[in-house]
Motif scaffolding. Structure first.
Motif, PDB file in Angstrom:
ATOM      1  N   PRO A   1      13.448  47.993  17.683  1.00 58.64           N
ATOM      2  CA  PRO A   1      13.730  47.147  16.504  1.00 58.64           C
ATOM      3  C   PRO A   1      13.346  47.865  15.212  1.00 58.64           C
ATOM      4  O   PRO A   1      12.480  48.750  15.201  1.00 58.64           O
ATOM      5  N   ILE A   2      13.995  47.460  14.133  1.00 55.22           N
ATOM      6  CA  ILE A   2      13.699  48.066  12.831  1.00 55.22           C
ATOM      7  C   ILE A   2      12.686  47.223  12.043  1.00 55.22           C
ATOM      8  O   ILE A   2      12.269  47.609  10.960  1.00 55.22           O
ATOM      9  N   ASP A   3      12.307  46.073  12.599  1.00 57.92           N
ATOM     10  CA  ASP A   3      11.294  45.262  11.937  1.00 57.92           C
ATOM     11  C   ASP A   3       9.959  45.424  12.667  1.00 57.92           C
ATOM     12  O   ASP A   3       9.754  46.400  13.393  1.00 57.92           O
ATOM     13  N   ALA A   4       9.062  44.472  12.491  1.00 57.59           N
ATOM     14  CA  ALA A   4       7.710  44.597  13.048  1.00 57.59           C
ATOM     15  C   ALA A   4       7.575  43.964  14.428  1.00 57.59           C
ATOM     16  O   ALA A   4       6.450  43.776  14.917  1.00 57.59           O
ATOM     17  N   ALA A   5       8.673  43.642  15.094  1.00 57.51           N
ATOM     18  CA  ALA A   5       8.615  43.001  16.400  1.00 57.51           C
ATOM     19  C   ALA A   5       7.968  43.916  17.431  1.00 57.51           C
ATOM     20  O   ALA A   5       8.177  45.134  17.430  1.00 57.51           O
TER      21      ALA A   5
ATOM     22  N   ASP B   1       9.256  33.664  16.245  1.00 58.28           N
ATOM     23  CA  ASP B   1       9.080  35.076  15.872  1.00 58.28           C
ATOM     24  C   ASP B   1       9.427  36.021  17.011  1.00 58.28           C
ATOM     25  O   ASP B   1       9.015  37.177  17.026  1.00 58.28           O
TER      26      ASP B   1
ATOM     27  N   ASN C   1      16.767  37.242  13.967  1.00 58.80           N
ATOM     28  CA  ASN C   1      17.109  38.584  14.446  1.00 58.80           C
ATOM     29  C   ASN C   1      17.344  38.585  15.960  1.00 58.80           C
ATOM     30  O   ASN C   1      16.762  37.801  16.696  1.00 58.80           O
TER      31      ASN C   1
ATOM     32  N   GLY D   1       6.077  38.783  16.447  1.00 59.03           N
ATOM     33  CA  GLY D   1       6.153  39.529  15.193  1.00 59.03           C
ATOM     34  C   GLY D   1       7.563  39.810  14.724  1.00 59.03           C
ATOM     35  O   GLY D   1       7.778  40.617  13.810  1.00 59.03           O
ATOM     36  N   GLY D   2       8.533  39.135  15.325  1.00 61.23           N
ATOM     37  CA  GLY D   2       9.926  39.363  14.946  1.00 61.23           C
ATOM     38  C   GLY D   2      10.330  38.620  13.689  1.00 61.23           C
ATOM     39  O   GLY D   2       9.530  37.912  13.072  1.00 61.23           O
ATOM     40  N   THR D   3      11.584  38.774  13.342  1.00 59.65           N
ATOM     41  CA  THR D   3      12.135  38.174  12.128  1.00 59.65           C
ATOM     42  C   THR D   3      13.026  37.000  12.497  1.00 59.65           C
ATOM     43  O   THR D   3      13.801  37.078  13.454  1.00 59.65           O
TER      44      THR D   3
ATOM     45  N   TYR E   1      17.320  40.829  19.559  1.00 60.44           N
ATOM     46  CA  TYR E   1      16.660  41.963  20.216  1.00 60.44           C
ATOM     47  C   TYR E   1      17.197  42.097  21.644  1.00 60.44           C
ATOM     48  O   TYR E   1      17.367  41.088  22.339  1.00 60.44           O
TER      49      TYR E   1
ATOM     50  N   THR F   1      17.602  36.128  20.584  1.00 59.49           N
ATOM     51  CA  THR F   1      17.727  35.866  19.146  1.00 59.49           C
ATOM     52  C   THR F   1      16.623  34.914  18.722  1.00 59.49           C
ATOM     53  O   THR F   1      16.552  33.770  19.217  1.00 59.49           O
TER      54      THR F   1
END
Length: 237
Positions: free
Chosen positions: A35-39, A15, A55, A50-52, A57, A76
């Protein structure tokens, strides 16, 4: 004075990832591009969580010395295992085919109430009951494991039901179950009686003799049954 060495390396996790400073310690980590996600990132350790899955970063490390320096490294997140599989039913269970990540473990999601068993490595189910349903779960064992549940319904056994009707020359078969099987004498007759293996029609019988007829289906789950008939007696002229 010399500019601080802001070098660091990143190690990917499921994650996000972890940071290891190879230069001057004591600096601050942040996302170079939000980031555009919850990371999220820990500014002290550089740990991203909390990453995807999959993805990327960009991580910025800035030293806090007299002559601060900074550097950016890309991270990644690892990809999650793919637990996709299918179950192919047979007459007493089924066979598993892993489409995704191999090397995982199979199990019953709900323990069966009959004698069915599952091989945890191959996923083969055996000892099951005709027509019974089982929920099979497959769990991968990679770095980022995942699981999936598929339903298996065991095939139904063929129905070999039929009846024999006597006539003046022998008997006629009428299939009430699964058609397409084969007829034969369960006990070979001692006279000249013959049987058509496709229709089950018996001819050339001896009046008053009894014949045992065997019908065997030819479906995926074969079955057989026996029906008897007695040849009609000729009229007394």
């Amino acid at each position: 004075l010399i500019t601080d060495d802001a070098s660091f390396v990143l190690t990917s996790t499921c994650d996000g990832g972890t940071a290891n400073i190879t230069g001057v310690i004591g600096g601050t980590f942040s996302f170079a591009i939000p980031p555009i996600d919850a990371a999220i990132i820990d500014p002290i350790t550089g740990t991203v969580s909390g990453g995807t899955f999959g993805n990327t970063y960009d991580i910025l490390y800035t030293t806090s010395g007299i002559c601060p320096g900074d550097s950016v490294q890309s991270l990644t997140a690892l990809n999650q295992d793919d637990p996709t599989f299918t179950m192919t039913p047979n007459c007493d269970g089924g066979i598993a085919n892993v489409i995704g990540t191999t090397g995982g473990i199979f199990a019953f999601a709900v323990p069966p109430i009959d004698a069915a068993v599952i091989d945890p490595i191959s996923g083969i189910v055996s000892g099951g009951s005709f027509g019974a349903s089982y929920d099979i779960i497959y769990t991968t064992n990679g770095t980022c494991p995942d699981s999936l549940t598929e339903n298996l319904t065991v095939l139904t056994v063929d129905d070999p039901s039929f009846i024999m009707t006597a006539n003046c020359d022998g008997g006629i078969a009428n299939i009430s179950g699964t058609i397409g099987g084969t007829f034969s004498f369960a006990i070979p007759p001692g006279d000249g009686a013959i049987i058509d293996p496709i229709t089950g029609t018996v001819t050339n019988v001896t009046n008053g003799n009894t014949y045992n007829i065997l019908y065997t289906t030819n479906g995926a789950c074969t079955a057989d049954s026996i029906s008897s008939f007695t040849a009609l007696d000729a009229d007394d002229a």
